[in-house]
Design an enzyme around this catalytic site. Structure first.
Site, PDB file in Angstrom:
ATOM      1  N   ASP A 197       0.814  -1.221   0.000  1.00 32.48           N
ATOM      2  CA  ASP A 197       0.000   0.000   0.000  1.00 32.48           C
ATOM      3  C   ASP A 197       0.849   1.273   0.000  1.00 32.48           C
ATOM      4  O   ASP A 197       0.607   2.200   0.778  1.00 32.48           O
ATOM      5  CB  ASP A 197      -0.949   0.020   1.205  1.00 32.48           C
ATOM      6  CG  ASP A 197      -1.924  -1.134   1.223  1.00 32.48           C
ATOM      7  OD1 ASP A 197      -2.021  -1.835   0.209  1.00 32.48           O
ATOM      8  OD2 ASP A 197      -2.582  -1.337   2.264  1.00 32.48           O
ATOM      9  N   ASP A 218      -0.287  -4.442  -3.798  1.00 30.24           N
ATOM     10  CA  ASP A 218      -1.296  -3.375  -3.901  1.00 30.24           C
ATOM     11  C   ASP A 218      -0.672  -2.001  -3.676  1.00 30.24           C
ATOM     12  O   ASP A 218      -1.240  -1.142  -2.994  1.00 30.24           O
ATOM     13  CB  ASP A 218      -2.416  -3.589  -2.876  1.00 30.24           C
ATOM     14  CG  ASP A 218      -3.273  -4.810  -3.167  1.00 30.24           C
ATOM     15  OD1 ASP A 218      -3.046  -5.468  -4.192  1.00 30.24           O
ATOM     16  OD2 ASP A 218      -4.164  -5.111  -2.346  1.00 30.24           O
TER      17      ASP A 218
END
Length: 361
Positions: A197, A218
């Site tokens: 992230d 991600d």
């Protein structure tokens, strides 16, 4: 004699009137890299040459305020204090010039402070760094830099989250480098470092040019409508690694990520270009160089089979060993010229209304 006077008058107009640039939301980014610079200069000209910009932006840019920040001493020693000096409801461009050095701060730019620019020098880039984690702050609030305001710009800065890489066992180990939740934000020659992230590309229209983003899983995620131009996407670590997790939840949403003239690099192999975190992700790679680190399937298999029909994963004229399509998952879209143009033009991010080049200081 009358025609001569007209000719002289027209000549004077050519000499003395600056050409106005009407940023074209329809002209796509060219396939050839050498032509990209000319495309950008033509469609993202400076304020004095532009028509069609948001009136509030034009007014804000009329007389910018410049603030100098230096950890070793200056007008302000911390970035946080410099931002505090910007009044709530700000209506003027504020350029915060950051001296080279490390700014160990958890920085938030509130929603009521639009028109802020963070600016460093390309050969001595300042570093904003912190070690916030989801366990302490929550995932989206763990970022070292959080931007909630509109009309933000960053030029020549580095943003890091130095928390340890998630080990798959520790809960709340996500650690964001940056979260951008404001509308109309531009990033030029910036670097973002993290693991899981790295960037929460949360919501709003955003433009990244000549940037570097590093992460594991991600590492670009959220519901933003963003164009990444000439940006390196570098994947580190091991295990399952995914670049983009766009959070589209319905077919009606206009958001998505467009990666144009980017380069996918990393260590090891098996990297996925994206995954269906939500039901309707929209991610396109165009003119992008994909090295051998990319998984031959391209995109992660959907855990929910119904998502095979709702995802939009597009690839357009990409290159490199990782771009071969023989083993791509069946729900990959090999988009045509007409479809690609939607993701290759400034209209995708409403650029003609707000996108300006970096300030010339």
């Amino acid at each position: 004699m009358r025609y001569t006077n007209v000719s002289i008058l027209l000549g004077m107009l050519v000499i003395f009137v600056s050409p106005m640039v009407f940023a074209d939301d329809l002209t796509p980014i060219p396939e050839g890299k050498p032509q990209v610079v000319q495309w950008f200069n033509t469609h993202v000209g400076p304020l004095a040459q532009r028509k069609g910009l948001d009136p509030a932006l034009v007014a804000a840019e009329a007389a910018p305020r410049i603030i100098n920040v230096n950890p070793k001493g200056g007008e302000f020693k911390t970035l946080t204090d410099a931002i505090k000096s910007v009044p709530a409801g700000n209506t003027k461009r504020v350029i915060i010039k950051m001296a080279h050095g490390e700014y160990r701060e958890k920085v938030t730019i509130d929603r009521n402070k639009p028109f802020i620019t963070l600016m460093g020098q390309p050969n001595a880039m300042p570093v904003i760094t912190y070690d916030g984690t989801a366990a302490k702050y929550g995932t989206v609030d763990s970022a070292s830099l959080i931007i909630l305001s509109d009309y933000f710009m960053a030029v020549n800065i580095v943003v890091k989250n130095t928390a340890p890489a998630p080990d798959g066992k520790t809960k709340g180990a996500q650690a964001l480098s940056m979260r951008i939740s404001g509308n109309f934000a531009a990033f030029y020659n910036c670097k973002f470092y993290g693991f899981q992230d790295t960037i929460c590309d949360d919501t709003g229209n955003h433009f990244f040019k000549d940037c570097y983003v590093e992460g594991t899983f991600d590492f670009i995620f959220g519901s933003g409508t963003s164009m990444y131009l000439g940006t390196q996407l570098h994947v580190v670590g091991d295990g399952i690694r995914v670049i983009a997790a766009h959070a589209g939840k319905s077919a009606e949403e206009k958001s998505g990520y467009s990666f144009v003239h980017c380069k996918v690099t990393g260590t090891g192999g098996g990297i996925y270009l994206g995954r269906a975190w939500m039901s309707h992700p929209k991610v396109v790679y165009a003119y992008t160089e994909m090295t051998s680190v990319v998984n031959p399937t391209g995109w992660q298999e959907n855990k929910t089979p119904a998502h095979d029909k709702t995802v939009f994963y597009g690839e357009y004229k990409c290159s490199g060993p990782g771009s071969h399509k023989a083993k791509r998952v069946p729900f990959t879209q090999d988009i045509d010229d007409k479809e690609a143009n939607c993701f290759l033009s400034l209209g995708y991010i409403q650029g003609s209304k707000w996108l300006l080049p970096p300030p010339a200081l």
